[in-house]
Design a protein around this motif. Structure first.
Motif, PDB file in Angstrom:
ATOM      1  N   GLY A  36       4.316  -0.608   1.287  1.00 27.00           N
ATOM      2  CA  GLY A  36       4.406   0.834   1.519  1.00 27.00           C
ATOM      3  C   GLY A  36       4.878   1.645   0.339  1.00 27.00           C
ATOM      4  O   GLY A  36       4.883   2.878   0.398  1.00 27.00           O
ATOM      5  N   GLN A 186       4.150   8.822  -1.400  1.00 32.13           N
ATOM      6  CA  GLN A 186       4.795   7.680  -0.767  1.00 32.13           C
ATOM      7  C   GLN A 186       5.274   8.034   0.633  1.00 32.13           C
ATOM      8  O   GLN A 186       5.197   7.219   1.561  1.00 32.13           O
ATOM      9  CB  GLN A 186       5.962   7.200  -1.636  1.00 32.13           C
ATOM     10  CG  GLN A 186       6.460   5.800  -1.303  1.00 32.13           C
ATOM     11  CD  GLN A 186       7.609   5.818  -0.306  1.00 32.13           C
ATOM     12  OE1 GLN A 186       8.284   6.828  -0.133  1.00 32.13           O
ATOM     13  NE2 GLN A 186       7.825   4.683   0.349  1.00 32.13           N
ATOM     14  N   GLN A 189       2.416   7.617   3.014  1.00 24.91           N
ATOM     15  CA  GLN A 189       1.786   6.289   2.991  1.00 24.91           C
ATOM     16  C   GLN A 189       0.448   6.273   2.245  1.00 24.91           C
ATOM     17  O   GLN A 189      -0.493   5.566   2.626  1.00 24.91           O
ATOM     18  CB  GLN A 189       1.578   5.744   4.410  1.00 24.91           C
ATOM     19  CG  GLN A 189       2.869   5.377   5.145  1.00 24.91           C
ATOM     20  CD  GLN A 189       3.561   6.587   5.739  1.00 24.91           C
ATOM     21  OE1 GLN A 189       2.943   7.350   6.467  1.00 24.91           O
ATOM     22  NE2 GLN A 189       4.838   6.758   5.457  1.00 24.91           N
TER      23      GLN A 189
END
Length: 432
Positions: A36, A186, A189
């Motif tokens: 992730g 981030q 995702q």
């Protein structure tokens, strides 16, 4: 099965047959693309960054953008949209008594149709002399904002990785901007895989401390001797050849560069007229290696010699403040590179060591100040870009204040060239 030598050994843009998995690298990369976080793959040139992607990702798994010194953040995002066939317009025409179909406005805002493909229609009445655009529903996105770009990706259900190749070519300003954008991506995702030629950890964290613990870094170096042996052994099986008489010399001459190992093995085979898998096992001899080393030294020499000449080519301008000529740091740095102990260069040169060593050989040592040297080092990557030195051969780690060679073939070249002869051929700015 018959294999071509050029598919088994060498440096290619496609996956080479002698690729081997290294637990410290391949396992870490496979974990990184699933945890992730944003992924940073870094290391010297020709050390396996691109092949790592080719090995573990299918072509349909990712979108790749090749970066250049002219690339901006918006260019990257537009490239991604084009590759995904996401239609958009940059402005909507709605004019009255003006030229029909006015030129698309500049800027970074785009409009994406709510449903279906873009299909603007217009109706023109000569009597009334006006044009009108059909009413359509659009979503507007600003490609300067990572939040908007993230929403656009999510709306179009982009689940692919975004690979940024040659991230080091980007200007520092663009790298810094992307470091902040990555923080937003981030959160949504959206995973970027960044490939860059540098050798220190936390390069992007230096630009944005908020990325700490939000990125997964995968260094492709160092290569161990056992790794090189596995590569050679795999090639021996595929081509039915034997490198046992020269394999240790090949590894010792490579200076920890898998790219150099691959190229020397390929050249040994080609010199021995081995272009594909042999019916009968063939043993490579020392004379094949000698010829291969000579050939690679000449090939690398042409490029590095040209790079050195470009690097030191500066105008010897007079400073308006001091009234003195330039300190010519590029010239003295290359002079140091060509005269300094290679073992010390391989371990990296600290800023303090560089300052001391340059003062020893400089024609105006009293004028060589730490601040001036620092400015040169901070801009050394951009200087190479400006001189069209691609890939760059040296990089400065600001965090560790250390200068490191990042072209894995340069050590081989420096060990096999006449360094004094090259130095004599370089244009000395003091002669201008």
């Amino acid at each position: 099965m018959i294999y071509k030598t050029t598919d088994v050994f060498g440096v290619k843009s496609t996956l080479i047959k002698t690729y081997i998995e290294r637990e410290k690298v391949d396992k870490k990369f496979k974990e990184a693309i699933n945890d992730g976080n944003e992924v940073i793959v870094y290391g010297s040139s020709k050390q396996g960054k691109t092949t790592l992607i080719l090995k573990h990702l299918n072509i349909d798994d990712y979108i790749k953008v090749e970066c250049s010194p002219q690339t901006k953040s918006i260019d990257i995002y537009k490239s991604i949209l084009r590759q995904l066939n996401i239609g958009y317009i940059e402005s909507e025409t709605n004019s009255e008594n003006k030229e029909l179909g006015g030129k698309i406005n500049g800027g970074f805002k785009i409009k994406v149709p709510a449903l279906g493909e873009i299909g603007l229609g217009s109706e023109v009445s000569e009597a009334e002399n006006f044009s009108s655009t059909k009413k359509e529903v659009f979503f507007e996105y600003n490609l300067e904002l990572a939040q908007d770009v993230s929403e656009l990706f999510i709306r179009n259900k982009i689940s692919k990785y975004i690979v940024l190749e040659n991230f080091h070519y980007l200007s520092q300003e663009v790298q810094e901007n992307l470091a902040y954008d990555l923080r937003v991506f981030q959160d949504h995702q959206i995973i970027f895989i960044i490939l860059g030629i540098w050798r220190e950890a936390n390069r992007l964290v230096q630009f944005n401390g908020d990325l700490l613990d939000r990125i997964s870094e995968v260094p492709v170096e160092p290569w161990e001797k056992s790794d090189f042996l596995k590569v050679i052994e795999k090639g021996e099986e595929l081509l039915n050849v034997d490198f046992s008489l020269i394999q240790n010399q090949i590894i010792n001459c490579s200076f920890d560069s898998i790219g150099v190992v691959q190229e020397i093995c390929k050249q040994c085979c080609i010199i021995a007229d081995i272009t594909e898998t042999q019916k009968n096992k063939f043993t490579l001899q020392k004379e094949h290696l000698i010829q291969a080393l000579d050939l690679k030294a000449k090939e690398y020499g042409v490029r590095h010699h040209r790079n050195f000449e470009a690097f030191v080519d500066i105008s010897n301008k007079i400073s308006a403040q001091s009234g003195k000529a330039s300190l010519a740091f590029p010239y003295y740095f290359i002079q140091l590179l060509l005269t300094y102990n290679l073992d010390n260069i391989e371990s990296g040169l600290s800023r303090a060591s560089l300052l001391d060593e340059i003062r020893k050989i400089h024609h105006r040592p009293e004028d060589v100040r730490s601040g001036d040297l620092g400015a040169f080092l901070h801009n050394i990557t951009q200087h190479q870009m400006n001189k069209k030195i691609n890939p760059p051969f040296v990089d400065y780690d600001r965090g560790g204040k250390t200068l490191k060679i990042i072209d894995s073939s340069l050590y081989f070249f420096l060990r096999n060239c006449d360094r004094n002869e090259i130095l004599d051929d370089l244009p000395n700015p003091l002669d201008e």
